[in-house]
Design an enzyme around this catalytic site. Structure first.
Site, PDB file in Angstrom:
ATOM      1  N   LYS A   7       0.796  -1.218   0.000  1.00 21.53           N
ATOM      2  CA  LYS A   7       0.000   0.000   0.000  1.00 21.53           C
ATOM      3  C   LYS A   7       0.832   1.273   0.000  1.00 21.53           C
ATOM      4  O   LYS A   7       0.309   2.350  -0.234  1.00 21.53           O
ATOM      5  CB  LYS A   7      -0.974  -0.004   1.181  1.00 21.53           C
ATOM      6  CG  LYS A   7      -1.951  -1.164   1.204  1.00 21.53           C
ATOM      7  CD  LYS A   7      -2.699  -1.390  -0.104  1.00 21.53           C
ATOM      8  CE  LYS A   7      -3.461  -0.185  -0.549  1.00 21.53           C
ATOM      9  NZ  LYS A   7      -4.837  -0.526  -0.979  1.00 21.53           N
ATOM     10  N   SER A  41      -3.139 -12.665   2.996  1.00 24.36           N
ATOM     11  CA  SER A  41      -3.552 -12.405   1.614  1.00 24.36           C
ATOM     12  C   SER A  41      -2.515 -12.955   0.634  1.00 24.36           C
ATOM     13  O   SER A  41      -2.857 -13.368  -0.476  1.00 24.36           O
ATOM     14  CB  SER A  41      -3.807 -10.919   1.381  1.00 24.36           C
ATOM     15  OG  SER A  41      -2.657 -10.166   1.685  1.00 24.36           O
TER      16      SER A  41
END
Lengths: 93, 321
Positions: B55, B271
């Site tokens: 991110k 993830s």
């Protein structure tokens, strides 16, 4: 003695309980309360429990803001007015 | 060498040096023993970014957009996040003297809350039962109430989110594989990574396959990923760029996380486990490249497992956790 407690339903599970935000049940322990929930709303069961019948690894259950792993897990006794929260992990970035 | 190059580029743009450390993450080949079928599996280790997750790329590009447009002049950046974007903003904002306010569900891992505190970000905790949508609603409320105080960046809608990957992740993968990549496999949360990277790669080679990875249901333990069928679909999501979607159970992802740690020495987040699980399924099914060639599958690994140490019991299935 069974006692009346409230189970708070996370948004991701509400479609499995007819849209309810909370469900009231009569139970003596946390495990029993979840058992009542999943027998009344059977679609919730597969979300909370694995095939081995244990709570799935990522499912966090809180009793009045305390993780039941720090208490007596599913055997944790309930008192009238207790709140059980089913807390999911988070989606999104 | 990389540090020297970064220093030059940030001097030219007057950006803080730490902003120049975003990206250029390693592409790690997974060992053949753990890869079923024919082909290569390459893991893009995004935890090598300064704040520890993919991110940082979107956060940097969104901050750049806010600075360029003047939206951040005299205002704080405000956004909703399940955690990783928040930490990215916090680190990059601290380095640039930009105030950061993030709305995060209060069940965010203690690791993330600790990082936000360390970088001095303002944390607005939201109801964990309302999930990330609750955090989004709170951010909108704050932005409407104090427009002079906050610039609501909205990573789910901001074009700079996928653009960050179009500009960096895509070219990095193309270059590192010398154009041999046949499949891109990435989990979707905001979907910025898959959309931006996929858009770039398909421009270079139209028939590259892009595969989205999603949880197998609305209630899951794959932090950062979204089950699109039951969630608010983010505006940056572009279905036309996605060739296939693979659904992964939390338990399958956990198996892969354990395997990556014990067989590859790569301790990744949930993830990443989900994306590797999807990629393995692809290879095990005998998938080939678009022209029948041996597949070269690039898997995005969004963050590392150290961010989830408080949940390590999920790997061990230890009743004490």
């Amino acid at each position: 003695m069974s006692t009346s407690v409230t189970i708070l339903i996370p948004s991701a599970l509400r479609p499995s309980v007819a849209g309810l935000v909370e469900v009231s049940v009569e139970a003596k322990t946390v495990g029993e309360a979840l058992g009542v929930l999943t027998s009344t709303h059977q679609r919730v069961k597969g979300h909370l429990y694995g095939e081995d019948g244990r709570l799935r690894s990522f499912v966090n259950i809180y009793l009045n803001d305390r993780d039941i792993r720090e208490l007596e897990r599913e055997a944790t006794p309930l008192a009238a007015g207790d709140e059980i929260a089913i807390v999911p992990s988070m989606a999104g970035g | 060498m990389a540090v020297g190059v970064s220093a030059i580029s940030t001097e030219a743009t007057h950006e803080p040096a730490v902003w120049g450390l975003v990206g250029n993450t390693p592409l790690v080949p997974l060992v053949s023993g753990s890869v079923p079928g024919e082909g290569r599996l390459l893991l893009k280790a995004e935890w090598a970014n300064p704040s520890g997750s993919v991110k940082d790329r979107a956060a940097r590009e969104i901050l750049r957009a806010g600075l360029r447009s003047g939206a951040l002049r005299g205002r704080r950046l405000l956004d909703a996040s399940s955690g990783n974007t928040a930490v990215g903003y916090a680190l990059l904002g601290a380095a640039a003297g930009i105030g950061v306010t993030v709305c995060v569900p209060s069940n965010a891992s203690p690791e993330r809350r600790g990082l936000l505190a360390a970088y001095g970000a303002e944390l607005v905790e939201t109801d964990p039962l309302e999930g990330s949508d609750g955090a989004i609603r709170r951010a909108r409320e704050l932005a409407e109430r104090w427009p002079e105080r906050y610039w609501y960046a909205d990573q789910y809608s901001h074009a700079a989110n996928p653009r960050a990957h179009y500009l960096t992740t895509g070219p990095e993968i193309w270059q590192a594989t010398s154009g041999a990549v046949t499949h891109l496999v990435a989990g979707v949360g905001t979907s910025g990574t898959l959309i931006g990277t996929g858009r770039y790669l398909k421009e270079r080679r139209r028939d590259i396959y892009t595969i989205a990875v999603e949880p197998d249901g609305p209630f899951h333990g794959l932090e950062g990923l979204k089950h699109m069928e039951t969630a608010i679909v983010p505006p940056v999501y572009d279905a036309a760029l996605i060739d296939a979607t693979v659904h992964v159970s939390t338990e399958d992802a956990e198996v892969r996380v354990r395997e990556l740690a014990r067989e590859e020495g790569l301790y990744a987040g949930w993830s990443t486990g989900a994306a590797v699980s999807a990629a393995r399924r692809l290879l095990a099914s005998g998938a080939r490249g678009p022209r029948g060639e041996e597949p070269v599958v690039v898997v995005i690994g969004p963050d590392g497992g150290q961010r989830y140490l408080s949940e390590v019991g999920r790997l061990l299935r230890d009743p004490a956790h």
